[in-house]
Design an enzyme around this catalytic site. Sequence first.
Site, PDB file in Angstrom:
ATOM      1  N   LEU A 191       0.891  -1.084  -0.016  1.00 30.68           N
ATOM      2  CA  LEU A 191      -0.154  -0.045   0.068  1.00 30.68           C
ATOM      3  C   LEU A 191       0.975   1.252  -0.044  1.00 30.68           C
ATOM      4  O   LEU A 191       0.412   2.022  -0.339  1.00 30.68           O
ATOM      5  CB  LEU A 191      -0.791   0.049   1.371  1.00 30.68           C
ATOM      6  CG  LEU A 191      -1.844   1.436   1.303  1.00 30.68           C
ATOM      7  CD1 LEU A 191      -2.829   1.292   0.282  1.00 30.68           C
ATOM      8  CD2 LEU A 191      -2.763   1.148   2.521  1.00 30.68           C
ATOM      9  N   SER A 192       2.186   1.056   0.650  1.00 29.41           N
ATOM     10  CA  SER A 192       2.912   2.390   0.713  1.00 29.41           C
ATOM     11  C   SER A 192       3.340   2.986  -0.658  1.00 29.41           C
ATOM     12  O   SER A 192       3.871   2.272  -1.740  1.00 29.41           O
ATOM     13  CB  SER A 192       4.239   1.949   1.444  1.00 29.41           C
ATOM     14  OG  SER A 192       5.199   2.838   1.080  1.00 29.41           O
TER      15      SER A 192
END
Length: 266
Positions: A68-69
Amino acid sequence: MLVCLCFRQKPEEIVVRTKETDTSEIFQLPFTIQFIAPAAELTVNFHSNGKRTVWRSKGTPTLYIHGLSAPARAAWMTTKAAEIPVHLKYVDPFKGEHKTPEFAKINPDMTLPTLVDGNFSLWESRPVMQYLVSKFGGRHSYLYPKDLRRAIVDRLLYYDLGSVYKTVTEYMYPQLFQGKPLDAEKEMAMRATFDYLNRLFDGGGHYMTGDNLTIADISMASNISLTEIKGYRLDAWPDLATWYQRMKAQPWWPECNKGLYEWKSV
């Protein structure tokens, strides 16, 4: 293996190229240099004015990421765009895996992405991207140009950090992770950033710096992608929207952003 270099005439510099990574190191005189190369490892002892530095690289670099980063995805996309082989290791910050003693030894700041290349560790996405292309980019060096255009890429990377990443995350993160309603003031700040980015295409270029993709495009696209989770549309910025669709059409985009879209579907 010990290699001794001898010259009939004194050279001004020496270029050392490693077979495994096809990268070069340039050493200015005066120096003494030593190679120790068991398997894929190369150690260079560089002596200049009484000082010594040691560079060691063994095998394939390891990149620690989370799906997700945005910064981690940007670093991963850079390896794909530049065809740089890396070992991926997934670290889940939601489970506290970035705070383990083992990971803290690699990166005391305990952030993602983190790159480990031999005995060298580096974190913060933009320096990681710059390092990867500078060392391993080869024919894909246009991603972080070696000529004066590099300064333009650097300028955009600074803008990305101070404006794009800042305004997008300040608008999106409270909605994503704290369940808060949208903040109109923070949205206006993000929209002002998008206004600026849209003007970058007034000259008709396909990418932020012209006709060539660079790591500035990759980093900004990764950050802007966070807006997709809440269905935010870029229709008000047609040139920016066209550029973003161009980025999403890159062959490596679906694989590297799978974690983003999995989060979006939850």
